[in-house]
Enzyme design. Structure first.
Site, PDB file in Angstrom:
ATOM      1  N   MET A 131       0.848  -1.193   0.000  1.00 19.89           N
ATOM      2  CA  MET A 131       0.000   0.000   0.000  1.00 19.89           C
ATOM      3  C   MET A 131       0.892   1.255   0.000  1.00 19.89           C
ATOM      4  O   MET A 131       0.441   2.343   0.350  1.00 19.89           O
ATOM      5  CB  MET A 131      -0.942  -0.006   1.205  1.00 19.89           C
ATOM      6  CG  MET A 131      -1.894  -1.201   1.163  1.00 19.89           C
ATOM      7  SD  MET A 131      -3.435  -0.947   2.033  1.00 19.89           S
ATOM      8  CE  MET A 131      -2.840  -0.656   3.680  1.00 19.89           C
ATOM      9  N   GLY A 186      11.268  -3.072   5.217  1.00 21.06           N
ATOM     10  CA  GLY A 186      10.525  -4.341   5.216  1.00 21.06           C
ATOM     11  C   GLY A 186      10.057  -4.667   3.802  1.00 21.06           C
ATOM     12  O   GLY A 186      10.239  -5.784   3.301  1.00 21.06           O
ATOM     13  N   HIS A 187       9.479  -3.674   3.125  1.00 22.04           N
ATOM     14  CA  HIS A 187       9.034  -3.896   1.734  1.00 22.04           C
ATOM     15  C   HIS A 187      10.244  -4.216   0.842  1.00 22.04           C
ATOM     16  O   HIS A 187      10.182  -5.083  -0.020  1.00 22.04           O
ATOM     17  CB  HIS A 187       8.356  -2.642   1.182  1.00 22.04           C
ATOM     18  CG  HIS A 187       7.083  -2.271   1.888  1.00 22.04           C
ATOM     19  ND1 HIS A 187       6.976  -1.146   2.677  1.00 22.04           N
ATOM     20  CD2 HIS A 187       5.873  -2.878   1.920  1.00 22.04           C
ATOM     21  CE1 HIS A 187       5.734  -1.065   3.156  1.00 22.04           C
ATOM     22  NE2 HIS A 187       5.048  -2.107   2.721  1.00 22.04           N
ATOM     23  N   GLY A 200       5.208 -10.226   4.155  1.00 21.38           N
ATOM     24  CA  GLY A 200       6.006 -10.078   5.374  1.00 21.38           C
ATOM     25  C   GLY A 200       5.354 -10.782   6.557  1.00 21.38           C
ATOM     26  O   GLY A 200       4.124 -10.756   6.703  1.00 21.38           O
ATOM     27  N   ASP A 256       2.617  -9.244   9.232  1.00 20.86           N
ATOM     28  CA  ASP A 256       1.160  -9.440   9.099  1.00 20.86           C
ATOM     29  C   ASP A 256       0.885 -10.938   9.072  1.00 20.86           C
ATOM     30  O   ASP A 256       0.430 -11.484   8.056  1.00 20.86           O
ATOM     31  CB  ASP A 256       0.671  -8.762   7.819  1.00 20.86           C
ATOM     32  CG  ASP A 256       0.935  -7.269   7.855  1.00 20.86           C
ATOM     33  OD1 ASP A 256       0.432  -6.599   8.766  1.00 20.86           O
ATOM     34  OD2 ASP A 256       1.687  -6.786   6.989  1.00 20.86           O
ATOM     35  N   GLN A 264      -2.543 -12.255   8.089  1.00 22.96           N
ATOM     36  CA  GLN A 264      -2.770 -12.034   6.649  1.00 22.96           C
ATOM     37  C   GLN A 264      -2.099 -13.132   5.827  1.00 22.96           C
ATOM     38  O   GLN A 264      -2.672 -13.636   4.854  1.00 22.96           O
ATOM     39  CB  GLN A 264      -2.220 -10.647   6.277  1.00 22.96           C
ATOM     40  CG  GLN A 264      -2.166 -10.361   4.796  1.00 22.96           C
ATOM     41  CD  GLN A 264      -1.852  -8.914   4.487  1.00 22.96           C
ATOM     42  OE1 GLN A 264      -2.719  -8.060   4.522  1.00 22.96           O
ATOM     43  NE2 GLN A 264      -0.598  -8.608   4.168  1.00 22.96           N
ATOM     44  N   VAL A 305      11.246  -7.133   9.331  1.00 24.34           N
ATOM     45  CA  VAL A 305      12.433  -6.280   9.435  1.00 24.34           C
ATOM     46  C   VAL A 305      12.180  -5.282  10.569  1.00 24.34           C
ATOM     47  O   VAL A 305      11.082  -4.726  10.685  1.00 24.34           O
ATOM     48  CB  VAL A 305      12.709  -5.553   8.099  1.00 24.34           C
ATOM     49  CG1 VAL A 305      13.911  -4.624   8.217  1.00 24.34           C
ATOM     50  CG2 VAL A 305      12.947  -6.594   6.992  1.00 24.34           C
ATOM     51  N   SER A 359       6.901  -0.547   9.955  1.00 23.54           N
ATOM     52  CA  SER A 359       5.520  -0.457   9.505  1.00 23.54           C
ATOM     53  C   SER A 359       5.295   0.941   8.942  1.00 23.54           C
ATOM     54  O   SER A 359       5.871   1.919   9.445  1.00 23.54           O
ATOM     55  CB  SER A 359       4.581  -0.664  10.707  1.00 23.54           C
ATOM     56  OG  SER A 359       3.296  -0.166  10.410  1.00 23.54           O
TER      57      SER A 359
HETATM   58  O1  PAF Z   1      -0.093  -5.870   3.611  1.00 20.87           O
HETATM   59  C1  PAF Z   1      -0.529  -4.945   2.892  1.00 20.87           C
HETATM   60  O2  PAF Z   1       0.127  -3.907   2.658  1.00 20.87           O
HETATM   61  C2  PAF Z   1      -1.925  -5.072   2.291  1.00 20.87           C
HETATM   62  O3  PAF Z   1      -2.790  -5.721   3.162  1.00 20.87           O
HETATM   63  C3  PAF Z   1      -1.921  -5.747   0.901  1.00 20.87           C
HETATM   64  C4  PAF Z   1      -1.431  -7.176   0.977  1.00 20.87           C
HETATM   65  C5  PAF Z   1      -1.031  -4.951  -0.049  1.00 20.87           C
HETATM   66  C6  PAF Z   1      -3.339  -5.761   0.337  1.00 20.87           C
HETATM   67  O4  PAF Z   1      -3.849  -4.479   0.175  1.00 20.87           O
END
Ligand code: PAF
Length: 283
Positions: A30, A36-37, A149, A152, A155, A178, A187
């Protein structure tokens, strides 16, 4: 790095790459990217020929009183960061109307206890929004591998279940959380914290580490471990949303720790809700 905004352009990109035999690694985000990303991008580049990242602040995963409007949108910075890695081949950045046009009415949901525990309790509808948008993104990108990651954790478990039950031809790779130097999980929401709140927030990982040590030293009673975490968090004056210890594989409740478990926490520091977890294998 190509930046594509429409599903038609993505379809074309994916078709070309599949024809050339290139495997695709996909990192959905998002935006408001952090290390982390970028660790997910690195992992994707190690394992796949091409790396696709998406940035989409998904309105349907935010509750009515949540932070959708103020969620940080720093697209120019995100693009600079992704280009800087030299590892991203394609960035998909659709507008809201492209993914969720007026009249959009479909939903994908994992309708079992996986979505009724932990964040599912405090964020009703959240995971339905996540599964719906990720299902759409997987249909568009058709990646061999999806990189998520561990921060979450719930998720990741729910998306794995969706992928299995709906036969998506995609393997899920979960990458380690991370952390900042003091242990706080990275985050996008950390930027909401004032300097004092930022300092306080580090207590969450310290409490999780303490709980991990208790289990490693032989404590098997969930209640005792949870009470210790609560004690430590209360000392730091943070508000607890939940603390729970569940079987890691299927998020089932346990009273004694006999299998691998996830210790998951959500706390509120100031006005910011933060989550974190550790997975503890039982020897
Ligand atoms: O983890 C996230 O940033 C969001 O939940 C995702 C997986 C991009 C879905 O919108």
């Amino acid at each position: 790095m190509k930046i594509l905004k429409t599903i038609a352009e993505m379809n074309e990109y994916v078709r070309k790459n599949k024809k050339r035999g290139h495997s695709l690694g996909f990192v959905p985000t998002m935006g408001c990217l952090h290390d982390g990303h970028l660790s997910l991008v690195n992992a994707a580049k190690e394992e796949c020929a091409k790396v696709v990242v998406s940035i989409f602040v998904n309105p349907i995963q935010f509750g009515a009183n949540e932070d959708f409007d103020k969620y940080p949108r720093v697209y120019k910075k995100d693009i600079r960061q992704l280009k800087g890695t030299k590892k991203v081949d394609c960035l998909f950045m659709p507008e809201k109307e492209e993914l969720l046009p007026e009249g959009f009415a479909a939903a994908v949901t994992v309708d079992n206890e996986l979505q009724s525990v932990l964040c599912g309790q405090s964020r009703p509808g959240h995971f339905k929004g996540v599964t719906t948008i990720v299902a759409k993104l997987l249909n568009i990108v058709r990646p061999e591998k999806l990189f998520l990651g561990q921060k979450d954790f719930q998720q990741t478990v729910i998306l794995k279940k969706m992928i299995k039950d709906l036969d998506f031809d995609t393997q899920v790779k979960v990458c380690a959380t991370v952390r900042e130097k003091d242990g706080l999980a990275m985050s996008s929401r950390n930027i909401y914290l004032s300097p004092e709140e930022r300092e306080t927030a580090a207590v969450m990982y310290k409490a999780l580490q303490m709980a991990e040590s208790m289990i490693e030293l032989g404590e098997h009673e969930v209640e005792k471990v949870v009470n210790e975490i609560k004690r430590k968090l209360k000392e730091a004056n943070v508000k607890i949303d939940y603390i729970d210890i569940l079987r890691a594989e299927n998020l089932a409740e346990v009273s004694r720790i006999t299998d691998e478990v996830v210790i998951a926490a959500a706390i509120i520091v100031g006005k910011t809700r933060l989550i974190d977890n550790v997975v503890v294998p039982v020897k």
